[in-house]
Design an enzyme around this catalytic site. Structure first.
Site, PDB file in Angstrom:
ATOM      1  N   HIS A  25       0.853  -1.188   0.000  1.00 24.52           N
ATOM      2  CA  HIS A  25       0.000   0.000   0.000  1.00 24.52           C
ATOM      3  C   HIS A  25       0.885   1.233   0.000  1.00 24.52           C
ATOM      4  O   HIS A  25       1.941   1.262   0.645  1.00 24.52           O
ATOM      5  CB  HIS A  25      -0.897  -0.001   1.240  1.00 24.52           C
ATOM      6  CG  HIS A  25      -1.409   1.364   1.609  1.00 24.52           C
ATOM      7  ND1 HIS A  25      -0.832   2.119   2.622  1.00 24.52           N
ATOM      8  CD2 HIS A  25      -2.425   2.103   1.113  1.00 24.52           C
ATOM      9  CE1 HIS A  25      -1.487   3.265   2.728  1.00 24.52           C
ATOM     10  NE2 HIS A  25      -2.445   3.281   1.816  1.00 24.52           N
ATOM     11  N   HIS A  33      12.361  -1.597   3.814  1.00 28.73           N
ATOM     12  CA  HIS A  33      12.619  -0.622   4.881  1.00 28.73           C
ATOM     13  C   HIS A  33      13.832   0.258   4.568  1.00 28.73           C
ATOM     14  O   HIS A  33      13.846   1.442   4.923  1.00 28.73           O
ATOM     15  CB  HIS A  33      12.798  -1.343   6.212  1.00 28.73           C
ATOM     16  CG  HIS A  33      11.509  -1.742   6.856  1.00 28.73           C
ATOM     17  ND1 HIS A  33      10.775  -0.884   7.650  1.00 28.73           N
ATOM     18  CD2 HIS A  33      10.811  -2.897   6.816  1.00 28.73           C
ATOM     19  CE1 HIS A  33       9.684  -1.489   8.071  1.00 28.73           C
ATOM     20  NE2 HIS A  33       9.678  -2.722   7.585  1.00 28.73           N
ATOM     21  N   ARG A  72     -16.169   8.777  -3.707  1.00 29.10           N
ATOM     22  CA  ARG A  72     -16.618   7.749  -4.646  1.00 29.10           C
ATOM     23  C   ARG A  72     -16.314   6.373  -4.074  1.00 29.10           C
ATOM     24  O   ARG A  72     -15.162   5.991  -3.904  1.00 29.10           O
ATOM     25  CB  ARG A  72     -15.912   7.941  -5.987  1.00 29.10           C
ATOM     26  CG  ARG A  72     -16.368   7.007  -7.084  1.00 29.10           C
ATOM     27  CD  ARG A  72     -15.740   7.424  -8.410  1.00 29.10           C
ATOM     28  NE  ARG A  72     -16.214   6.602  -9.501  1.00 29.10           N
ATOM     29  CZ  ARG A  72     -15.562   5.526  -9.961  1.00 29.10           C
ATOM     30  NH1 ARG A  72     -14.414   5.163  -9.401  1.00 29.10           N
ATOM     31  NH2 ARG A  72     -16.051   4.835 -10.978  1.00 29.10           N
TER      32      ARG A  72
END
Length: 314
Positions: free
Chosen positions: A115, A154, A275
């Site tokens: 994400h 990371h 939306r």
């Protein structure tokens, strides 16, 4: 103060670059024959929000089972509660929100879900100059993890934030560990990354806090493709079977629970009249829940739970 035109130029360009990078990994039309589909949208007059956006979505691709890269530029007469919980002085302010949100769910359980979100919010206060706030970050959610992949991700987060101060990465890594946490299960969603919100912070060499905040936000957005896509390229050819797919679907349930119960961006979008299709594009296509399931000690599935606890990966 950053002009909204500059924000729109950067964020829309970032979306285009991310879609191109993901499609390069997806490759030519394969057996599943899918590519990212561009879905432009416009809010109709009289709705709570004004504005428009472009949602680029893939379902059933060769590499990505589902993925979305969404750009939006919307505004409204009053900020929703999700945006003012920590900034009560902004309650009732008109606003403009611009940003890009990405979620990629690969087919192969040996590839992690990722994400990324970067955004800007400009609040207009009566009798005062507009103020810009920035937020975003990226995080990794593996199913069958590889330690070297987690370290790579990371390290890319650390390197992106290095120009902005010695303590910035550590602070935003901790923030990510605390944010992407399922409080109702006392369990992290994944292995973290970086996260920041409500950012309007100056620093040495920066005359305008919004300029520094925007530069930091761009650094995060620009770092994502190199942080994540090489992991998918390296792992998506690993053979797997029903056992691995079953565990992937089970762990995807945690992703759904977090996004619907705790994610501030989801709440902001739904509360502000956003939306729905674009807001919920982050949800995986195949998910399972089991009652009180526990992995067998020493199993490949148990390794994930051993690695979920926050730590210094780099």
């Amino acid at each position: 103060m950053i002009a909204s035109s500059a924000l729109k130029t950067y964020f829309s360009g970032l979306q285009a670059r991310l879609v191109a990078a993901a499609e390069a990994l997806e490759g030519e039309h394969g057996a599943r024959g899918e590519r990212f589909r561009a879905d432009p949208w416009q809010k109709e007059p009289g709705q709570t929000l004004t504005g428009s956006g472009l949602t680029c979505i893939i379902e059933g691709g060769r590499v990505f089972e589902r993925g979305g890269v969404a750009y939006s530029e919307v505004g409204g007469a009053a900020l929703p509660a999700a945006a003012t919980a920590k900034r009560p002085e902004l309650a009732g302010c008109a606003f403009e929100a611009i940003g890009v949100s990405l979620v990629l769910h690969p087919h192969n359980p040996y590839c992690p879900t990722a994400h990324m979100n970067v955004r800007a919010l400009i609040a207009t206060r009566p009798g005062a100059a507009p103020v810009a706030w920035f937020g975003g970050g990226m995080d990794l959610t593996p199913y069958y993890p590889f330690v070297e992949d987690i370290r790579h991700f990371h390290a890319a987060c650390r390197d992106a934030l290095a120009p902005f101060g010695a303590g910035v990465h550590a602070r935003y890594k901790k923030w990510c560990d605390e944010y992407f946490y399922l409080k109702h299960r006392d369990e992290p969603r994944g292995v973290g990354g970086i996260f920041f919100d409500d950012l309007n912070e100056g620093g040495a060499g920066w005359d305008d806090p919004s300029e520094r905040s925007f530069a930091l936000t761009r650094a995060v957005g620009d770092a994502f493709a190199g942080a994540y896509l090489p992991l998918v390229e390296k792992r998506h050819g690993i053979p797997y079977g029903e056992r691995e797919r079953d565990f992937q679907a089970y762990r995807r349930g945690r992703y759904v629970e977090f996004n619907l119960l705790w994610d501030r961006g989801t709440l902001f979008g739904l509360q502000s009249g956003g939306r729905t299709e674009s807001i919920l594009m982050s949800l995986p296509p195949v998910v399972k829940w089991r009652y009180d399931w526990q992995p067998k000690a020493g199993s490949p599935e148990a390794l994930l739970y051993e690695l979920l606890a926050p730590r210094d990966w780099v």
